[in-house]
Design an enzyme around this catalytic site. Structure first.
Site, PDB file in Angstrom:
ATOM      1  N   HIS A  53       1.167  -1.236  -0.067  1.00 33.66           N
ATOM      2  CA  HIS A  53      -0.158   0.429  -0.165  1.00 33.66           C
ATOM      3  C   HIS A  53       1.206   1.497   0.099  1.00 33.66           C
ATOM      4  O   HIS A  53       2.413   1.078   0.208  1.00 33.66           O
ATOM      5  CB  HIS A  53      -1.142  -0.375   1.281  1.00 33.66           C
ATOM      6  CG  HIS A  53      -2.067  -1.365   1.102  1.00 33.66           C
ATOM      7  ND1 HIS A  53      -3.041  -0.873   1.781  1.00 33.66           N
ATOM      8  CD2 HIS A  53      -1.733  -2.399   0.769  1.00 33.66           C
ATOM      9  CE1 HIS A  53      -3.348  -2.082   1.822  1.00 33.66           C
ATOM     10  NE2 HIS A  53      -3.290  -2.890   0.807  1.00 33.66           N
ATOM     11  N   GLU A  55       1.318   3.628   1.903  1.00 33.57           N
ATOM     12  CA  GLU A  55       1.706   3.864   2.867  1.00 33.57           C
ATOM     13  C   GLU A  55       2.918   3.704   3.617  1.00 33.57           C
ATOM     14  O   GLU A  55       3.260   3.528   4.179  1.00 33.57           O
ATOM     15  CB  GLU A  55       0.507   4.270   4.360  1.00 33.57           C
ATOM     16  CG  GLU A  55      -0.535   5.322   3.543  1.00 33.57           C
ATOM     17  CD  GLU A  55      -1.567   4.915   2.917  1.00 33.57           C
ATOM     18  OE1 GLU A  55      -2.543   5.578   3.123  1.00 33.57           O
ATOM     19  OE2 GLU A  55      -1.789   3.495   2.626  1.00 33.57           O
ATOM     20  N   CYS A  83      -5.612   3.105   5.474  1.00 31.32           N
ATOM     21  CA  CYS A  83      -6.808   0.945   5.721  1.00 31.32           C
ATOM     22  C   CYS A  83      -6.137   1.014   6.991  1.00 31.32           C
ATOM     23  O   CYS A  83      -4.580   1.439   7.942  1.00 31.32           O
ATOM     24  CB  CYS A  83      -6.321  -0.130   5.152  1.00 31.32           C
ATOM     25  SG  CYS A  83      -4.954  -0.744   4.659  1.00 31.32           S
ATOM     26  N   CYS A  86      -2.508   0.183   7.592  1.00 32.01           N
ATOM     27  CA  CYS A  86      -1.248   0.474   7.187  1.00 32.01           C
ATOM     28  C   CYS A  86      -1.241   1.499   8.310  1.00 32.01           C
ATOM     29  O   CYS A  86       0.195   2.086   8.870  1.00 32.01           O
ATOM     30  CB  CYS A  86      -1.571   1.452   5.569  1.00 32.01           C
ATOM     31  SG  CYS A  86      -1.733   0.744   4.541  1.00 32.01           S
TER      32      CYS A  86
END
Length: 166
Positions: A53, A55, A83, A86
Site C-alpha cells: 500500500h 503508506e 486502512c 497501514c
C-alpha cells in the site's frame, strides 16, 4: 504541523498510478524535519504483494533512506485515509502525525463503479477495521494456536542471546 505542499506531493504520487500497470492511485509520503524522506505508491498488483500500500511503501522507503526502523517525529501524508494495515505499520514505525486527503468512505464511493473483476478487495475498510479489532477467536477467519511451547522456546533463546550481547 500540516504543510499543503506535502499533501499536494502525496496526491501527485497517487496520480502517477494512472497508466502504470499494476499500480493503484493511493500515494503517500513521509516527512521528517521538514523534508520528504520517503514516498510510496500502491503496487500490490505489480509486486504480487497485498501489503504494498502507498503508506507501507512510503514507510519502507523512509526507513531505508534513513537507515532506521524508528520514524518517531515523522509525519505521514496520504492521498487517502489509511486502512487498518497501514495504520498498524504507522504505529509500529513510530509515525507521529497523519494527514490524509479523502476518507475511506469517499474512496469507496469513487471506486464502487469498478466492474466486479476489477475490484481487488475482499471486504470494505469498515469491515476490515471491525475484524482486526476483534479478539482472535471472534474473527471470521478460523485460527488455532499450535506448537506454542516450541515457538516460546525460540523467543526466549533469542531474548537471552540479545541480553548476553549487551
Amino acid at each position: 504541523m500540516y504543510d499543503d505542499a506535502f499533501m499536494k506531493r502525496a496526491i501527485e504520487v497517487s496520480q502517477s498510478a494512472i497508466g502504470q500497470p499494476g499500480c493503484e492511485p493511493f500515494g503517500a509520503i513521509v516527512v521528517k524535519d521538514g523534508k520528504i524522506v520517503g514516498e510510496g505508491l500502491n503496487r500490490s498488483l505489480a509486486l504480487h504483494d497485498p501489503t504494498s500500500h502507498g503508506e507501507v511503501e512510503a514507510i519502507r522507503d523512509a526507513c531505508r533512506n534513513l537507515g532506521t526502523k524508528d520514524l518517531d517525529g515523522s509525519d505521514l501524508y496520504s492521498s487517502c485515509e489509511p486502512c487498518s494495515l497501514c495504520v498498524a505499520a504507522m504505529h509500529i514505525a513510530g509515525i507521529s502525525s497523519l494527514y490524509y486527503a479523502v476518507s475511506l468512505e469517499q474512496s469507496w464511493a469513487a471506486l464502487k463503479h469498478l466492474p466486479q473483476d476489477k475490484r481487488r478487495y475482499r471486504m470494505t475498510a469498515t469491515e476490515l477495521r471491525a475484524q482486526v479489532g476483534l479478539p482472535i477467536a471472534a474473527r471470521k477467519m478460523p485460527s488455532e494456536s499450535r506448537r506454542a511451547e516450541d515457538a516460546q522456546a525460540v523467543l526466549e533463546a533469542w531474548a537471552k542471546a540479545q541480553t548476553e550481547k549487551a
